[in-house]
Design an enzyme around this catalytic site. Sequence first.
Site, PDB file in Angstrom:
ATOM      1  N   LYS A   1       2.490  -1.825  -4.176  1.00  0.00           N
ATOM      2  CA  LYS A   1       2.767  -0.391  -4.348  1.00  0.00           C
ATOM      3  C   LYS A   1       2.885  -0.032  -5.835  1.00  0.00           C
ATOM      4  O   LYS A   1       2.510   1.064  -6.237  1.00  0.00           O
ATOM      5  CB  LYS A   1       4.019   0.001  -3.565  1.00  0.00           C
TER       6      LYS A   1
ATOM      7  N   TYR B   1       4.986  -6.753  -1.266  1.00  0.00           N
ATOM      8  CA  TYR B   1       4.755  -5.359  -0.872  1.00  0.00           C
ATOM      9  C   TYR B   1       5.042  -4.439  -2.062  1.00  0.00           C
ATOM     10  O   TYR B   1       4.245  -3.548  -2.377  1.00  0.00           O
ATOM     11  CB  TYR B   1       5.660  -5.018   0.315  1.00  0.00           C
TER      12      TYR B   1
ATOM     13  N   SER C   1       4.874   4.230  -2.231  1.00  0.00           N
ATOM     14  CA  SER C   1       6.196   3.989  -1.660  1.00  0.00           C
ATOM     15  C   SER C   1       7.214   4.148  -2.781  1.00  0.00           C
ATOM     16  O   SER C   1       6.851   4.036  -3.971  1.00  0.00           O
ATOM     17  CB  SER C   1       6.261   2.557  -1.108  1.00  0.00           C
TER      18      SER C   1
ATOM     19  N   ASP D   1     -12.363  -1.399   8.480  1.00  0.00           N
ATOM     20  CA  ASP D   1     -11.463  -2.437   7.973  1.00  0.00           C
ATOM     21  C   ASP D   1     -11.547  -2.333   6.455  1.00  0.00           C
ATOM     22  O   ASP D   1     -12.607  -2.614   5.874  1.00  0.00           O
ATOM     23  CB  ASP D   1     -11.919  -3.820   8.470  1.00  0.00           C
TER      24      ASP D   1
HETATM   25  N1  LIG Z   1       6.962   3.213   7.307  1.00  0.00           N
HETATM   26  C1  LIG Z   1       7.511   3.158   6.120  1.00  0.00           C
HETATM   27  O1  LIG Z   1       8.737   2.945   5.991  1.00  0.00           O
HETATM   28  C2  LIG Z   1       6.660   3.351   4.878  1.00  0.00           C
HETATM   29  C3  LIG Z   1       7.298   3.710   3.683  1.00  0.00           C
HETATM   30  C4  LIG Z   1       6.528   3.878   2.532  1.00  0.00           C
HETATM   31  C5  LIG Z   1       5.157   3.708   2.584  1.00  0.00           C
HETATM   32  N2  LIG Z   1       4.556   3.362   3.758  1.00  0.00           N
HETATM   33  C6  LIG Z   1       3.099   3.183   3.746  1.00  0.00           C
HETATM   34  O2  LIG Z   1       2.500   4.043   4.680  1.00  0.00           O
HETATM   35  C7  LIG Z   1       1.237   3.494   5.103  1.00  0.00           C
HETATM   36  C8  LIG Z   1       1.160   3.541   6.622  1.00  0.00           C
HETATM   37  O3  LIG Z   1       2.170   2.729   7.161  1.00  0.00           O
HETATM   38  P1  LIG Z   1       2.936   3.067   8.527  1.00  0.00           P
HETATM   39  O4  LIG Z   1       4.381   2.991   8.233  1.00  0.00           O
HETATM   40  O5  LIG Z   1       2.371   4.272   9.170  1.00  0.00           O
HETATM   41  O6  LIG Z   1       2.572   1.727   9.359  1.00  0.00           O
HETATM   42  P2  LIG Z   1       1.784   1.464  10.737  1.00  0.00           P
HETATM   43  O7  LIG Z   1       2.312   2.370  11.792  1.00  0.00           O
HETATM   44  O8  LIG Z   1       1.868  -0.006  10.920  1.00  0.00           O
HETATM   45  O9  LIG Z   1       0.284   1.922  10.407  1.00  0.00           O
HETATM   46  C9  LIG Z   1      -0.555   1.146   9.588  1.00  0.00           C
HETATM   47  C10 LIG Z   1      -1.982   1.677   9.705  1.00  0.00           C
HETATM   48  O10 LIG Z   1      -2.796   0.943   8.787  1.00  0.00           O
HETATM   49  C11 LIG Z   1      -3.971   0.522   9.463  1.00  0.00           C
HETATM   50  N3  LIG Z   1      -4.466  -0.731   8.883  1.00  0.00           N
HETATM   51  C12 LIG Z   1      -3.772  -1.884   8.645  1.00  0.00           C
HETATM   52  N4  LIG Z   1      -4.582  -2.809   8.121  1.00  0.00           N
HETATM   53  C13 LIG Z   1      -5.814  -2.242   7.987  1.00  0.00           C
HETATM   54  C14 LIG Z   1      -7.065  -2.675   7.497  1.00  0.00           C
HETATM   55  N5  LIG Z   1      -7.272  -3.936   7.031  1.00  0.00           N
HETATM   56  N6  LIG Z   1      -8.119  -1.811   7.515  1.00  0.00           N
HETATM   57  C15 LIG Z   1      -7.958  -0.569   7.994  1.00  0.00           C
HETATM   58  N7  LIG Z   1      -6.798  -0.085   8.481  1.00  0.00           N
HETATM   59  C16 LIG Z   1      -5.738  -0.919   8.472  1.00  0.00           C
HETATM   60  C17 LIG Z   1      -3.596   0.394  10.929  1.00  0.00           C
HETATM   61  O11 LIG Z   1      -4.737   0.664  11.708  1.00  0.00           O
HETATM   62  P3  LIG Z   1      -5.413  -0.339  12.801  1.00  0.00           P
HETATM   63  O12 LIG Z   1      -4.449  -1.458  13.061  1.00  0.00           O
HETATM   64  O13 LIG Z   1      -5.651   0.551  13.994  1.00  0.00           O
HETATM   65  O14 LIG Z   1      -6.680  -0.758  12.126  1.00  0.00           O
HETATM   66  C18 LIG Z   1      -2.566   1.506  11.096  1.00  0.00           C
HETATM   67  O15 LIG Z   1      -3.178   2.713  11.481  1.00  0.00           O
HETATM   68  C19 LIG Z   1       1.189   2.088   4.499  1.00  0.00           C
HETATM   69  O16 LIG Z   1       0.409   2.109   3.329  1.00  0.00           O
HETATM   70  C20 LIG Z   1       2.636   1.794   4.155  1.00  0.00           C
HETATM   71  O17 LIG Z   1       2.758   0.879   3.110  1.00  0.00           O
HETATM   72  C21 LIG Z   1       5.269   3.188   4.898  1.00  0.00           C
END
Ligand SMILES: NC(=O)c1ccc[n+]([C@@H]2O[C@H](COP(=O)([O-])OP(=O)(O)OC[C@H]3O[C@@H](n4cnc5c(N)ncnc54)[C@H](OP(=O)(O)O)[C@@H]3O)[C@@H](O)[C@H]2O)c1
Length: 272
Positions: free
Chosen positions: A152, A148, A135, A55
């Site tokens: 970022k 958010y 992002s 975490d």
């Molecule tokens: N999807 C998009 O459009 C997008 C665009 C730009 C940037 N991003 C960035 O990409 C990254 C991943 O996002 P995603 O889109 O893949 O979302 P996701 O599918 O919701 O994955 C989020 C991941 O973060 C982990 N997580 C959340 N809170 C946590 C905590 N307190 N401690 C440890 N792990 C934690 C979750 O793991 P558990 O719940 O298993 O612990 C999960 O594996 C993020 O930083 C997001 O801001 C996403």
Amino acid sequence: MMKKNDQAVALVTGASSGIGEATALRLAKAGYKVFGTSRRGASASLGSFEMLPLDVTSDASVNAVVAEVIRREGRLDLLVNNAGFNVSVGGAEESSIQQARDIFDTNFFGMVRMSLAVVPHMRRQGSGRIINIGSVLGFMAMPYMALYAATKHAIEGYSESLDHELRTMGIRVSVIEPAFMKTAIDANARDADAKLDAYRDVRIAMDARLKEMLDVAEEPDVVADTVLKAASAASPKARYTAGTAAARLRLMHTLLPASLLDAGIRKQLRIA
Ligand SMILES: NC(=O)c1ccc[n+]([C@@H]2O[C@H](COP(=O)([O-])OP(=O)(O)OC[C@H]3O[C@@H](n4cnc5c(N)ncnc54)[C@H](OP(=O)(O)O)[C@@H]3O)[C@@H](O)[C@H]2O)c1
């Protein structure tokens, strides 16, 4: 600290889904010994790489996961700070200070905690890479996602400073800037905790527009490929866009006058 064998060791936070999962799989395929993390620990394991409990909001949890990797492998070559979440679209004033603290605690301070825990080991090794998942909202903002976007933007500033400081010690830091990607980020978003009637209509409209944009979004593999590119570069850049939409936005941000960019954002989101 000696390398136990020639395999480079990578730690990817938030590897249970989306971008983190795709990145951990891509790095494993490229030959890294990969440790992914999830708050659910080994029960979130996907089989092709090991999952450790983490975490990022807990100092003890962060220190324990880094200690475990060092105990097992004797080194850490690559940290990918990916763990993060979003607050569902809404007005900035629909989130309390506590919610602002919570999103910063994961998206920003989580990355800081992890960096503080790994840098001493990388300094001792005289080498290492830190890649932070930012992002496009880290270089341009968007309405109704203020917190958010703020996390970022903070990642960009911290990463660039850190890269300046650590490069003479053999450590480089890069930020990856994806646009919308098809992941569970929307499903995992936390609801705004101080909703106001004044934003009800725009919240509903923005939510629908975001769903449309996510439907045509790129796959997280695009981000994984960019992480590998940054990790493998002899002289990594401070920032890499990931995917065609992000590259287009970066170009627009660089070339367009602020007033045109401002109008373009509102047009794209279909807000008055
Ligand atoms: N999807 C998009 O459009 C997008 C665009 C730009 C940037 N991003 C960035 O990409 C990254 C991943 O996002 P995603 O889109 O893949 O979302 P996701 O599918 O919701 O994955 C989020 C991941 O973060 C982990 N997580 C959340 N809170 C946590 C905590 N307190 N401690 C440890 N792990 C934690 C979750 O793991 P558990 O719940 O298993 O612990 C999960 O594996 C993020 O930083 C997001 O801001 C996403």
